[in-house]
Design an enzyme around this catalytic site. Structure first.
Site, PDB file in Angstrom:
ATOM      1  N   GLU A  23      35.909  34.035  47.871  1.00  0.00           N
ATOM      2  CA  GLU A  23      36.947  35.051  47.974  1.00  0.00           C
ATOM      3  C   GLU A  23      36.347  36.294  48.617  1.00  0.00           C
ATOM      4  O   GLU A  23      35.386  36.869  48.101  1.00  0.00           O
ATOM      5  CB  GLU A  23      37.527  35.381  46.596  1.00  0.00           C
ATOM      6  CG  GLU A  23      38.363  34.251  46.010  1.00  0.00           C
ATOM      7  CD  GLU A  23      39.045  34.611  44.701  1.00  0.00           C
ATOM      8  OE1 GLU A  23      38.828  35.736  44.203  1.00  0.00           O
ATOM      9  OE2 GLU A  23      39.800  33.761  44.174  1.00  0.00           O
ATOM     10  N   GLU A  25      41.208  46.341  39.893  1.00  0.00           N
ATOM     11  CA  GLU A  25      39.757  46.280  39.844  1.00  0.00           C
ATOM     12  C   GLU A  25      39.168  47.292  38.866  1.00  0.00           C
ATOM     13  O   GLU A  25      39.663  48.405  38.716  1.00  0.00           O
ATOM     14  CB  GLU A  25      39.167  46.534  41.241  1.00  0.00           C
ATOM     15  CG  GLU A  25      39.819  45.765  42.362  1.00  0.00           C
ATOM     16  CD  GLU A  25      39.734  44.256  42.246  1.00  0.00           C
ATOM     17  OE1 GLU A  25      39.116  43.765  41.283  1.00  0.00           O
ATOM     18  OE2 GLU A  25      40.297  43.553  43.093  1.00  0.00           O
TER      19      GLU A  25
END
Length: 296
Positions: A60, A71
């Site tokens: 990824e 995140e």
């Protein structure tokens, strides 16, 4: 450059010659994540290639966005470093073309970058370019499944996957919608919150996998995996793969802060990748065999 995916007819079904399907076909897949361009273009190339050398089955690639809402601090800091070093969507595509790996690549980014790319035609130009350079699919954390139609259509047109994230709190109705728009694999969020390495496996992992047991897509578990033993525990619990980001981004950050050479940091990434891949394989070997006459 990674091989392009072959086009298919339906979301959620394996595609002939599909490298993502192949990655999950022979045991658990190790799916690492790095932010592209962190801390600079050339080093980032070496780091992604080190993960491939360490046993990655799918990689990824994070296309940095200024507001990475899913995140935690580790990846947020990586995004800042990459943006400050000049990473853009155009540079991202150049990066993919420059990579020397033979594993499928998945772009993880936010929908604004996908939608705004090109000449105001929605997601299609971005997906077309991604297919051209060899991207096999997308993870888009901020795209609601109910609004994924245009991106799903573009992915189908160019033979790419759209990979959804399923959280422990996802209800049954929404989960069905996520599965309907997904292909390639499902990103199963092991715990609540944002990304970040953890010292223990969440109690939610087994429950999340059990809820998805009837779904005919590989289930890759992410959020918090940082060791080979954690990888083994998760695969033993039924995961078809592991997704690891923050533990690897930490290595990049440490190398940058210490002034290590690119080669030194790349070597540490490859070593960590081998540990995580080995853990996943060990976990697969620990599974209780299915009773005779039944399938897994």
């Amino acid at each position: 450059m990674a091989d392009d995916s072959a086009a298919g007819d339906d979301a959620g079904t394996a595609r002939a010659g599909d490298p993502v399907a192949a990655a999950f076909a022979d045991g658990p897949a190790f799916v690492p994540y790095l932010a592209v361009g962190d801390p600079d273009y050339e080093s980032s190339l070496a780091y992604v290639e080190a993960l491939a050398a360490g046993g990655a089955d799918v990689i990824e690639l994070g296309l940095p966005f200024s507001e990475p809402i899913a995140e935690g601090p580790t990846i947020q800091n990586a995004v800042v470093r990459a943006l400050e070093a000049g990473m853009t969507p155009t540079r991202f595509f150049e990066f993919v073309e420059d990579l020397d790996v033979d594993v499928p690549l998945v772009c993880m980014t936010y929908y604004n970058l996908i939608y705004q790319f090109g000449s105001g035609q929605g997601p299609r130009p971005f997906v077309e370019k991604a297919a051209e350079v060899g991207i096999s699919g997308f993870v888009v954390p901020d795209l609601p499944a109910e609004e994924a139609g245009p991106l799903r259509e573009a992915c189908d047109e160019f033979g790419l996957h759209l990979i959804s994230i399923v959280a422990p709190t996802t209800d049954e109705e929404r989960m069905e919608t996520l599965v309907e728009v997904s292909s390639g694999y499902l990103y199963v969020q092991a715990r609540l919150g944002v990304t970040g390495a953890s010292s223990s496996v969440s109690d939610h992992t087994g429950d999340s996998l059990a809820r998805l047991s009837d779904v005919d897509l590989p289930k890759a578990v992410g959020f918090g995996i940082s060791s080979g033993e954690q990888a083994a525990t998760i695969v033993e619990a039924g995961a078809d793969g592991i997704i690891v980001g923050s533990a690897l981004v930490d290595i990049v950050a440490e190398g940058h802060e210490r002034g290590e050479s690119t080669e030194e940091t790349a070597a540490r990434l490859e070593t960590k990748a081998r540990e995580l891949k080995r853990g996943a394989v060990d976990g697969y070997g620990r599974r209780t065999p299915a009773p005779e006459g039944t399938s897994d």
